[in-house]
Structure formats: C-alpha cells, structure tokens
Design an enzyme around this catalytic site. Sequence first.
Site, PDB file in Angstrom:
ATOM      1  CD  GLU A 265      -2.945  -1.175   0.267  1.00 53.88           C
ATOM      2  OE1 GLU A 265      -3.051  -0.176  -0.474  1.00 53.88           O
ATOM      3  OE2 GLU A 265      -3.690  -2.169   0.183  1.00 53.88           O
ATOM      4  CB  CYS A 299      -2.801   6.398   1.778  1.00 50.92           C
ATOM      5  SG  CYS A 299      -1.650   5.758   2.998  1.00 50.92           S
TER       6      CYS A 299
END
Length: 511
Positions: A265, A299
């Site tokens: 990720e 993110c």
Amino acid sequence: MNIATKPLDLKSETAALLAALGVDSAAFTGGDMASRTPVTGEVIAHLPTDSADDAKAKIDAADAAFRAWRQVPAPRRGELVRLLGEELRAHKADLGRLVSIEAGKIPSEGLGEVQEMIDICDFAVGLSRQLYGLTIATERPGHRMMESWHPLGVVGIISAFNFPVAVWSWNAALALVAGDSVVWKPSEKTPLTALACQAILKRALARFGSDAPDGLSQVLIGGRDIGEVLVDHPKVPLVSATGSTRMGREVGPRLAKRFARAVLELGGNNGGIVCPSADLDMALRAIAFGAMGTAGQRCTTLRRLFVHESVYDQLVPRLKKAYESVSVGNPLTSSSLVGPLIDKPAYDAMQKALEEAKAAGGSVTGGARVETGATDAYYVKPALVEMPAQTGPVLEETFAPILYVMKYSDFDAAIADHNAVAAGLSSSIFTLNMQEAERFLAADGSDCGIANVNIGTSGAEIGGAFGGEKETGGGRESGSDAWKAYMRRATNTINYSKALPLAQGVSFDIE
C-alpha cells in the site's frame, strides 16, 4: 497567526495512558529511540529497540505459534478477534487520545481510527465462519473437485505513521482468523500506539484461554534495519507494507527474490473531477475534507482537482475562502480542524513543492507556517494552488495539505489527465450526469483501486477491499475478499469411482 494553548504535560499524560492500556513502563522508558509528539515537538518517551537477533527470535516464536494456531478451528480463532474488538471498545477513549498525541490527529480522527479497528474486528469475526472454497465441476465421472483454504504462516506488517493503529488491525484481524501469526514493525514515528495495541491484544488473549499459543503476536521496535530482517526472513511468507513508493521499490524485489508474497500500500497522488452538473455544495465539503483532513497526511488525501470551466469561477473562490478560514492548531487544546504535520522534513517537503509550483506558474493560497509557540512543531495553513496545467510538482505526491486545481473543458481529456500520474490509489467524480458517472467507473475511466461518485477520495469503509494500482503497489487489505492473501489455496480432486479416467482424454494404459 498565534494560537494560544494551555500548558500540556504530554510526557506524563502519555505515560499515564500507556499504563492504563496495560503497557509495562520498561517498554517506553530508558531506551535509545526517542518518540516525539508532532503536537508540540517534544520527546515523550525513550524506547528500547530490538536488535537483529531479537527480531529473529520473535519471528521464530511467531512461527512456532503459527504451527499450533493453524490447528485451532477458524470460528474459535474468530472468538479471539471478537474479544479484541471488545477490549478496543473498552479502551477506545484512551487509545484514541494516544493516537492524537503521537500522530497529531484531531480527536474525532483519533477516535475514528480506533472505531475502524473495532469495525474490522466485527468483519473478521463473521469471516471466521465464511472462509469458503468452491466446489468445481469436473469432466471426469466419479470425481469431485473443490478448493480448500489453509493458514499461510507468519504475516509481517510494516505500518506508516499516518494510520498508526488502523492499518495493523486491517492485517492482524484477518491474519488471526485465517490462522496466521503476526509480527508488526510500526513506524519509528509512532511506536507507542503499537505497544498499546499489543497490550490490548494481550488482554484479549488472557480472556481467550489456552488455545492461543505464546508468541502469536509480536512487535518489533526499531528502524529500517529491523524492517529488513522482517522482509528477508524465510519464515515470513507474507509482508504487508504501507509507506512510500520508494519504500515499496525496495521491499517488493526483496520479497520476490525469495518468492514471498507482498501486500503493498504505497503512494497515492489522488485526483477528483468536478463536472458541470455537480452539486457544488456537496463537492465543496467533500473536497475540503479530502484535501485538508489529517493535515493532508492520508494515503487517500485529495491532491489534484480538475474543475470544468463552466463551474470553475463558482467553486474555486468558495474553496479558497474555506482554505483561508479553516482553523489550524493544537488538536488537544482547541477545536481546530487541521493539526500538525508529522515533523520538519514533512514541512520542508511541502515548502519545496510550493516553490516549484510557483515556478511553474501556480498561484498559491495558504501554505504558510502557523506559529504555536512550539519551536519543533510544524503547523501549516493548507495550500490551494491554481495551476495552468498538470506539470512539475503536480505529478508527484507531496505528503502534506496541498491541493492543485486545474481547469478543464473536455471530459475525455480530464480523465486522461487524471490517469496521467504514476500512482493509482483513490479517485472521485462529482456529477449528476449518469453517463459521466458510469464512464468514470468503466474500464476506460479512473485507473485507481478506489473510484467514487459524489463522495471524496478519503474515508474508505472496511467492507471494501482497500488498495490501488500502478505505483500504489497493487495490494488489497481490509474487506471484500482481501482475506485470500493471508491464506494458501489448495485445489483438491477426489476419485470415488473404481476407474481412473485422465483429464483432457489422455490415454496412458500400462500392462
């Protein structure tokens, strides 16, 4: 702008919170690794670190625990995660406060992160009775073909500072019900919350009883060298790593070299499109949170915005007003919506990007440092940058509250520009036109792992698989069928006949 703050003794408060959560004081005193709070910049703890030998011993212990844990029935494993969810509910306030202190989040976001942990525990408990395999049609008479899912092994978790506890829970809850053990290497910037989570899990383990083997969950405290031990260890078949694309470029090949699995990720230069038919009031609120929430350190933070020329002059002035008026300050002593950047390097990177944007013709609103009286704390006004085109710093992710805004006239060109960056995590479109919405979600629309309509890029729920494409790494965590990454699949064929027909009509008769 000066922000008045009442005196805080965050070192003492942190120690009290850790004690209340069950962390032994020896774990956060007297060590060689300093832990700072971005709220004031002060050191709040000194942690003992693990050596490479310590890390290897913990991985060995986790491997031994896995070999016992995989024999425990999955619904029983789910009971442990249910108890973890109960302990998180009981300690939500303290853990949420600790997240705010260590990561600088406003209180609602600190508590929200713990709620996300509770939610994934609920999801995983149900999953423990739904680790389904398929029964598959076979071409051979008197045969049955099916697939089975089995525990994988030690799951390594490397987490980032911005979600110091939620990312661990996404992985740990699934890994535990899948029959795996867990070894967690948290960010050096947020180690205290990791110690707290381990202590909370230990409470659940104590209630669970003797079915849980010693060593089932381990925490590694240290820097990059300890992370490398975890990535390279042959007893760790899966590493789930959250961080920068640069980090992923190093971790991915090392795992591939030994044929281990990677759930990566990584970066997310997330974009949004505002179409002519958009509900501008809704878009304004979604954009503001997506771009400024968590001080731009998610993110999924919105970093690029394409606004149709017909509504540009209606929306952008309102956005600029919101940027000029948003409250920035100490999240522990005020009701500010934007807290601090994590540290000075983050502030320096933001200022560098803004200078590059100006050099490329950008017009900047905001971006200045907000003084709080704390020399080592870095509060900034979120920056809105009107750009003539998607060039220079717009193409790179800066982990700070910078929103680049660009005008578009052609929808196809807007989608092409949206996709013309290296990362592919989250995206959104604001439109009441069904054709535009469906096109954005189609195969030739957004190339991201998350594509939303009339909501922002941030705030993903745990029910859906979380992750992205391209330089975001391709990994998936949390909901949907992300659990499959934590297990190994076996295809089984059973012959209950008295003959031995071969597949594809192959004949191989022997005397």
